[in-house]
Design a protein around this motif. Sequence first.
Motif, PDB file in Angstrom:
ATOM      1  N   ARG A  65       0.864  -1.187   0.000  1.00 18.01           N
ATOM      2  CA  ARG A  65       0.000   0.000   0.000  1.00 18.01           C
ATOM      3  C   ARG A  65       0.898   1.233   0.000  1.00 18.01           C
ATOM      4  O   ARG A  65       1.893   1.275   0.720  1.00 18.01           O
ATOM      5  CB  ARG A  65      -0.880   0.065   1.253  1.00 18.01           C
ATOM      6  CG  ARG A  65      -1.938  -1.011   1.364  1.00 18.01           C
ATOM      7  CD  ARG A  65      -3.074  -0.850   0.370  1.00 18.01           C
ATOM      8  NE  ARG A  65      -4.112  -1.834   0.582  1.00 18.01           N
ATOM      9  CZ  ARG A  65      -4.070  -3.105   0.193  1.00 18.01           C
ATOM     10  NH1 ARG A  65      -3.000  -3.569  -0.432  1.00 18.01           N
ATOM     11  NH2 ARG A  65      -5.080  -3.913   0.420  1.00 18.01           N
ATOM     12  N   VAL A  83      -2.498   8.947   7.235  1.00 12.59           N
ATOM     13  CA  VAL A  83      -3.384   7.882   6.744  1.00 12.59           C
ATOM     14  C   VAL A  83      -4.804   8.144   7.213  1.00 12.59           C
ATOM     15  O   VAL A  83      -5.035   8.421   8.388  1.00 12.59           O
ATOM     16  CB  VAL A  83      -2.916   6.503   7.267  1.00 12.59           C
ATOM     17  CG1 VAL A  83      -3.826   5.393   6.748  1.00 12.59           C
ATOM     18  CG2 VAL A  83      -1.464   6.242   6.868  1.00 12.59           C
ATOM     19  N   ALA A  87     -13.356   2.584   5.457  1.00 15.38           N
ATOM     20  CA  ALA A  87     -14.276   1.579   6.004  1.00 15.38           C
ATOM     21  C   ALA A  87     -13.946   0.224   5.384  1.00 15.38           C
ATOM     22  O   ALA A  87     -13.833   0.125   4.157  1.00 15.38           O
ATOM     23  CB  ALA A  87     -15.708   1.975   5.695  1.00 15.38           C
ATOM     24  N   GLU A  90      -8.175  -2.815   4.857  1.00 16.54           N
ATOM     25  CA  GLU A  90      -7.334  -3.669   5.691  1.00 16.54           C
ATOM     26  C   GLU A  90      -6.165  -2.899   6.316  1.00 16.54           C
ATOM     27  O   GLU A  90      -5.947  -2.928   7.518  1.00 16.54           O
ATOM     28  CB  GLU A  90      -6.801  -4.834   4.839  1.00 16.54           C
ATOM     29  CG  GLU A  90      -6.196  -5.905   5.699  1.00 16.54           C
ATOM     30  CD  GLU A  90      -5.903  -7.170   4.913  1.00 16.54           C
ATOM     31  OE1 GLU A  90      -6.275  -7.255   3.725  1.00 16.54           O
ATOM     32  OE2 GLU A  90      -5.278  -8.061   5.514  1.00 16.54           O
TER      33      GLU A  90
HETATM   34  C1  LIG Z   1       0.089   6.852  -4.931  1.00 20.05           C
HETATM   35  C2  LIG Z   1      -0.846   6.662  -3.769  1.00 20.05           C
HETATM   36  C3  LIG Z   1      -0.747   7.489  -2.656  1.00 20.05           C
HETATM   37  C4  LIG Z   1      -1.633   7.330  -1.590  1.00 20.05           C
HETATM   38  N1  LIG Z   1      -1.537   8.163  -0.506  1.00 20.05           N
HETATM   39  C5  LIG Z   1      -2.402   8.040   0.528  1.00 20.05           C
HETATM   40  C6  LIG Z   1      -2.328   8.926   1.668  1.00 20.05           C
HETATM   41  O1  LIG Z   1      -1.475   9.806   1.732  1.00 20.05           O
HETATM   42  N2  LIG Z   1      -3.213   8.749   2.662  1.00 20.05           N
HETATM   43  C7  LIG Z   1      -4.181   7.775   2.630  1.00 20.05           C
HETATM   44  O2  LIG Z   1      -4.959   7.671   3.583  1.00 20.05           O
HETATM   45  N3  LIG Z   1      -4.277   6.928   1.559  1.00 20.05           N
HETATM   46  C8  LIG Z   1      -3.408   7.026   0.535  1.00 20.05           C
HETATM   47  N4  LIG Z   1      -3.491   6.153  -0.535  1.00 20.05           N
HETATM   48  C9  LIG Z   1      -4.475   5.063  -0.492  1.00 20.05           C
HETATM   49  C10 LIG Z   1      -3.857   3.847   0.210  1.00 20.05           C
HETATM   50  O3  LIG Z   1      -2.756   3.336  -0.524  1.00 20.05           O
HETATM   51  C11 LIG Z   1      -4.853   2.680   0.361  1.00 20.05           C
HETATM   52  O4  LIG Z   1      -5.385   2.359  -0.902  1.00 20.05           O
HETATM   53  C12 LIG Z   1      -5.984   2.992   1.306  1.00 20.05           C
HETATM   54  O5  LIG Z   1      -5.476   3.314   2.605  1.00 20.05           O
HETATM   55  C13 LIG Z   1      -6.922   1.785   1.435  1.00 20.05           C
HETATM   56  O6  LIG Z   1      -6.150   0.661   1.774  1.00 20.05           O
HETATM   57  P1  LIG Z   1      -6.743  -0.459   2.731  1.00 20.05           P
HETATM   58  O7  LIG Z   1      -5.792  -1.591   2.784  1.00 20.05           O
HETATM   59  O8  LIG Z   1      -7.191   0.130   4.018  1.00 20.05           O
HETATM   60  O9  LIG Z   1      -8.065  -0.854   1.950  1.00 20.05           O
HETATM   61  P2  LIG Z   1      -8.342  -2.167   1.107  1.00 20.05           P
HETATM   62  O10 LIG Z   1      -8.347  -3.346   2.001  1.00 20.05           O
HETATM   63  O11 LIG Z   1      -7.455  -2.185  -0.062  1.00 20.05           O
HETATM   64  O12 LIG Z   1      -9.819  -1.837   0.666  1.00 20.05           O
HETATM   65  C14 LIG Z   1     -10.135  -0.602  -0.004  1.00 20.05           C
HETATM   66  C15 LIG Z   1     -11.614  -0.560  -0.255  1.00 20.05           C
HETATM   67  O13 LIG Z   1     -11.938  -1.599  -1.139  1.00 20.05           O
HETATM   68  C16 LIG Z   1     -12.940  -2.398  -0.534  1.00 20.05           C
HETATM   69  N5  LIG Z   1     -12.578  -3.788  -0.837  1.00 20.05           N
HETATM   70  C17 LIG Z   1     -11.495  -4.446  -0.415  1.00 20.05           C
HETATM   71  N6  LIG Z   1     -11.493  -5.708  -0.902  1.00 20.05           N
HETATM   72  C18 LIG Z   1     -12.624  -5.834  -1.633  1.00 20.05           C
HETATM   73  C19 LIG Z   1     -13.210  -6.880  -2.388  1.00 20.05           C
HETATM   74  N7  LIG Z   1     -12.633  -8.081  -2.497  1.00 20.05           N
HETATM   75  N8  LIG Z   1     -14.376  -6.659  -3.040  1.00 20.05           N
HETATM   76  C20 LIG Z   1     -14.975  -5.455  -2.940  1.00 20.05           C
HETATM   77  N9  LIG Z   1     -14.483  -4.413  -2.244  1.00 20.05           N
HETATM   78  C21 LIG Z   1     -13.337  -4.601  -1.595  1.00 20.05           C
HETATM   79  C22 LIG Z   1     -12.885  -2.148   0.950  1.00 20.05           C
HETATM   80  O14 LIG Z   1     -14.151  -2.324   1.531  1.00 20.05           O
HETATM   81  C23 LIG Z   1     -12.441  -0.730   1.004  1.00 20.05           C
HETATM   82  O15 LIG Z   1     -13.552   0.140   0.940  1.00 20.05           O
HETATM   83  C24 LIG Z   1      -2.617   6.312  -1.620  1.00 20.05           C
HETATM   84  C25 LIG Z   1      -2.705   5.464  -2.739  1.00 20.05           C
HETATM   85  C26 LIG Z   1      -1.824   5.635  -3.791  1.00 20.05           C
HETATM   86  C27 LIG Z   1      -1.928   4.713  -4.990  1.00 20.05           C
END
Ligand SMILES: Cc1cc2nc3c(=O)[nH]c(=O)nc-3n(C[C@H](O)[C@H](O)[C@H](O)COP(=O)(O)OP(=O)(O)OC[C@H]3O[C@@H](n4cnc5c(N)ncnc54)[C@H](O)[C@@H]3O)c2cc1C
Length: 357
Positions: A65, A83, A87, A90
């Motif tokens: 991530r 961050v 909702a 992960e």
């Molecule tokens: C270049 C870049 C910079 C970023 N900078 C920041 C930053 O500065 N601050 C920040 O807060 N974030 C930032 N992000 C976003 C961060 O990388 C993550 O994508 C974000 O925090 C979500 O990750 P997670 O693991 O919590 O969510 P994930 O687990 O990846 O889930 C994301 C969403 O998808 C849904 N989801 C997950 N799996 C499934 C599935 N199988 N089917 C359907 N829906 C699903 C979840 O319910 C959730 O709503 C950045 C992203 C990029 C690409």
Amino acid sequence: MRPVLGLSSYLSFMDRLELTVTDIIQETRNARTFVLEPEREQNLSYQAGQFITFIFERHGQELRRSYSFSSTPRVDPFHSITVKRVANGEFSRFFTDKVEIDQQLLALGPSGRFTLEMSQERSRQIFFIAAGSGIVPVYSLIKQVIHDEPYTRIQLIYQNHSQKEVIFARQLANLAHARPTQFRLISLITDTAHGTDSKKLNIPLLEILVRRELLESQEHLFFLCGPASFMRMAQFTLRWMGFPEESIRRENFTVMPFQPPAPEIFDPGPKNLLLHYKGNIIKLEAAAGKNILQAALDRGIELPFSCRTGVCSTCAAKCLRGQVKMSNNEVLTESDLQAGLVLTCVGYAETDVELVF
Ligand SMILES: Cc1cc2nc3c(=O)[nH]c(=O)nc-3n(C[C@H](O)[C@H](O)[C@H](O)COP(=O)(O)OP(=O)(O)OC[C@H]3O[C@@H](n4cnc5c(N)ncnc54)[C@H](O)[C@@H]3O)c2cc1C
């Protein structure tokens, strides 16, 4: 003489950073800033607007991530990311709910193209258009512009659902107060709960705001970061108003859940790849339908990558020879493409190619 590495070599060139969380700041109910310190001998040098990619292991599988720096080089005496909790997300929930001081984290070195070349003498107008956590790289850039380009005017249009959710509300208000002629903050809140007017950025409102703030004689730049639909709307409006594509930069936080399918290649046979990476020259072959990054990873050559969907640019390389076709590109600009940049995670060799990372 640089080593030429063949197919059977197992390579791991990656500079993996070992970082320790040394401080945590609760910005809003759902957003926290993490101050990070690299291991003593490791160097964490980055540009405002860039991000780092964390590597996590879950059930024996490696997951990545990316998070943008909220700190600014030469301005802040620390390195930080911020961050926002998603909702059901992960890793954002791991950061906002579980990480404590002294947590060790593993990351790739900084990357990203949401950056600006700056100089003290330069005078231009930069509009930053952000929503929610999209403020993180924008905040880093704004501090850099204020520090490095005192004659440049900055307009920040910042959308949030409610006042309580505004990340860096106090810091931005202080900057606007300290630099009233240079930095103007336009905060838009959708929620009407506290008797305020609901203001949601849409095409007419963005046009009104940009026309109202525009300094005609200046060079204009636009930096967009927020949900995909928000950025599409802003990009469409700015293009429709006549601003050139090259003046609009975007950072996309939303990674596609699946890899885009391979594009059609005229000659689908295997192709030779010659890769220049970290002082090495690597020769390998990409089978039909296999992207360049995957071809390298399959040989144990650990090139940099994060999103694997053509969104973040961690895997970007310059094509010195041959043709690469991409199945998606949400980050490289027209001038990047003209300079030969390609995204190897969605890049398929149409001919034999030579790439430098
Ligand atoms: C270049 C870049 C910079 C970023 N900078 C920041 C930053 O500065 N601050 C920040 O807060 N974030 C930032 N992000 C976003 C961060 O990388 C993550 O994508 C974000 O925090 C979500 O990750 P997670 O693991 O919590 O969510 P994930 O687990 O990846 O889930 C994301 C969403 O998808 C849904 N989801 C997950 N799996 C499934 C599935 N199988 N089917 C359907 N829906 C699903 C979840 O319910 C959730 O709503 C950045 C992203 C990029 C690409």
